[in-house]
Design an enzyme around this catalytic site. Structure first.
Site, PDB file in Angstrom:
ATOM      1  N   LYS A 146      34.817  74.227  42.038  1.00  0.00           N
ATOM      2  CA  LYS A 146      33.534  73.696  42.471  1.00  0.00           C
ATOM      3  C   LYS A 146      33.696  72.194  42.651  1.00  0.00           C
ATOM      4  CE  LYS A 146      29.232  75.420  42.947  1.00  0.00           C
ATOM      5  NZ  LYS A 146      28.849  76.736  43.462  1.00  0.00           N
ATOM      6  N   GLY A 183      14.203  77.337  47.460  1.00  0.00           N
ATOM      7  CA  GLY A 183      15.092  76.830  48.495  1.00  0.00           C
ATOM      8  C   GLY A 183      15.445  77.976  49.422  1.00  0.00           C
ATOM      9  N   VAL A 213      17.752  80.333  49.214  1.00  0.00           N
ATOM     10  CA  VAL A 213      17.951  81.600  48.509  1.00  0.00           C
ATOM     11  C   VAL A 213      16.635  82.107  47.942  1.00  0.00           C
ATOM     12  CG1 VAL A 213      19.122  82.760  46.598  1.00  0.00           C
ATOM     13  CG2 VAL A 213      20.352  81.080  47.977  1.00  0.00           C
ATOM     14  N   GLY A 216      11.883  78.067  42.065  1.00  0.00           N
ATOM     15  CA  GLY A 216      12.789  77.440  43.019  1.00  0.00           C
ATOM     16  C   GLY A 216      12.813  78.216  44.320  1.00  0.00           C
TER      17      GLY A 216
END
Length: 367
Positions: A94, A196, A198, A194
């Site tokens: 990552k 966003g 996704v 959340g």
């Protein structure tokens, strides 16, 4: 001669990498700094036993460099297990770029980051994550071939978010089947934290099935937009974690299940897209087990994105990516069965399954 006295709370900084709590025998940590573009980035390569380390690049305005380092260590470790449990021939890696993606991101900065990725000669392959986009990956592609998630117009798999959301949806349905004796989500109260790319797509899947969806996000305009688009209710309560819902779906940043929140959670299932949802996987995983809350391990059910971009390497199409992602449903049920039969937490069961595959490959490589 001056002797420096170090406060006990600062001792973890004496060994800034190896001494980090999140350091888990990572193979390589790369610090990237470029004065001209303002780039400050860290690439974490956790494990490459199964293949090159693939994982997205997150751009975030971290409070400090210690926070960024901890994040990249936890995220890269998670990618190792995500690829392993999904049956992919990939390791875990990552990257994080320190900065506000809305203010600090420039084409020059992204291009320079691509040059650092290229310097690793394929040991790390990047992709998009929070704060980066498909166009950013297209720009990185000009500096290095070691990037996935590029635009379909230039031969890539495009935005992985819809496939990630589909995997979370499959994992959530498996958790519902195990916890509520039915995979059907119509009438189930689901709180999505959340929204966003996704999170919004997950809301779409849930709304179409008839789930009673509530949404929350720090972006008020996004809340209004998504609410109107899918008919989802906006959560306006004082205690998000104490909400009267069946399923809590964390789809923002990690560690929302922590010492402060865990005893307030009323949901019977936790299944979301965020990485590293448990602040402490061992302690909080055990508490959830004792409270009868079924946790669908994040690195398993949010693997759709990496399954999607892996198609660029393994040369399979979108239909095959969706088929593999749909199988997250079966793997999730297998994890629940393993946890139940062995008396493990679901996180421990998923980790054991992933580590078994890595150990098996180590033995094969040693022959």
């Amino acid at each position: 001669m001056t002797t420096e006295v170090i406060n006990a709370k600062e001792l973890h900084k004496v060994d800034p990498v190896f001494g980090q709590v999140s350091f888990d025998n990572h193979e390589q940590i790369v610090f990237c700094n470029d004065k001209d573009t303002g780039l400050k980035a860290i690439i974490g390569i956790h494990n490459t036993v199964l293949g090159p380390a693939l994982g997205g690049t997150r751009m975030w305005k971290y409070t400090n460099e210690w926070e960024a380092l901890n994040d990249v260590l936890r995220l890269s470790r998670g990618m190792t297990y995500k690829s392993a449990i999904s049956g992919l021939n990939l390791g875990g890696g990552k990257a994080v770029i320190i900065g506000d993606s809305k203010l600090d991101k420039t084409p020059e900065l992204i291009t320079k980051f691509g040059e650092y990725v290229n310097s690793l000669s394929g040991k790390y392959i990047t992709a998009e994550d929070v704060g980066t986009t498909t166009p950013d990956m297209d720009l990185i592609r000009k500096s290095t071939p070691y990037v996935t998630g590029i635009s379909e117009a230039i031969g890539g798999s495009g935005n992985p978010s819809p496939v990630t959301a589909y995997g979370v949806y499959m994992g959530m349905k498996a958790a519902a089947k195990y916890q509520f004796s039915s995979e059907k989500l119509d009438g189930k109260k689901v709180l999505v934290q959340g929204i966003g790319h996704v999170g919004e797509t997950l809301v779409d899947f849930l709304s179409k099935e008839g789930a009673l969806v509530q949404i929350t996000d720090i972006n008020e305009s996004r809340l209004e937009e998504v609410s109107k688009k899918y008919g989802a209710s906006i959560f306006r309560g004082d205690d998000l974690y104490g909400a009267d819902v069946d399923i809590y779906a964390p789809c923002a940043l990690g560690a929302t299940v922590n010492d402060d929140t865990i005893n307030r959670i009323k949901a019977k299932v936790i299944a979301g897209a965020a990485n590293n949802q448990l602040a402490n996987e061992v302690i909080h995983g055990q508490i959830l087990k004792e409270k009868g809350i079924l946790y669908a391990p994040d690195f398993l059910i949010n693997a759709g994105g990496i399954i999607n971009v892996y198609g660029e390497i393994a040369k399979y199409d979108k239909a095959e990516a969706m088929r593999r992602t749909e199988n997250i449903y079966n793997t999730t049920l297998a994890i629940f069965d393993l946890a139940n039969s062995k008396g493990l937490t679901t996180y421990q069961a998923a980790l054991a399954m992933a580590e078994e595959r890595i150990e098996q490959r180590k033995k094969e490589n040693a022959k």
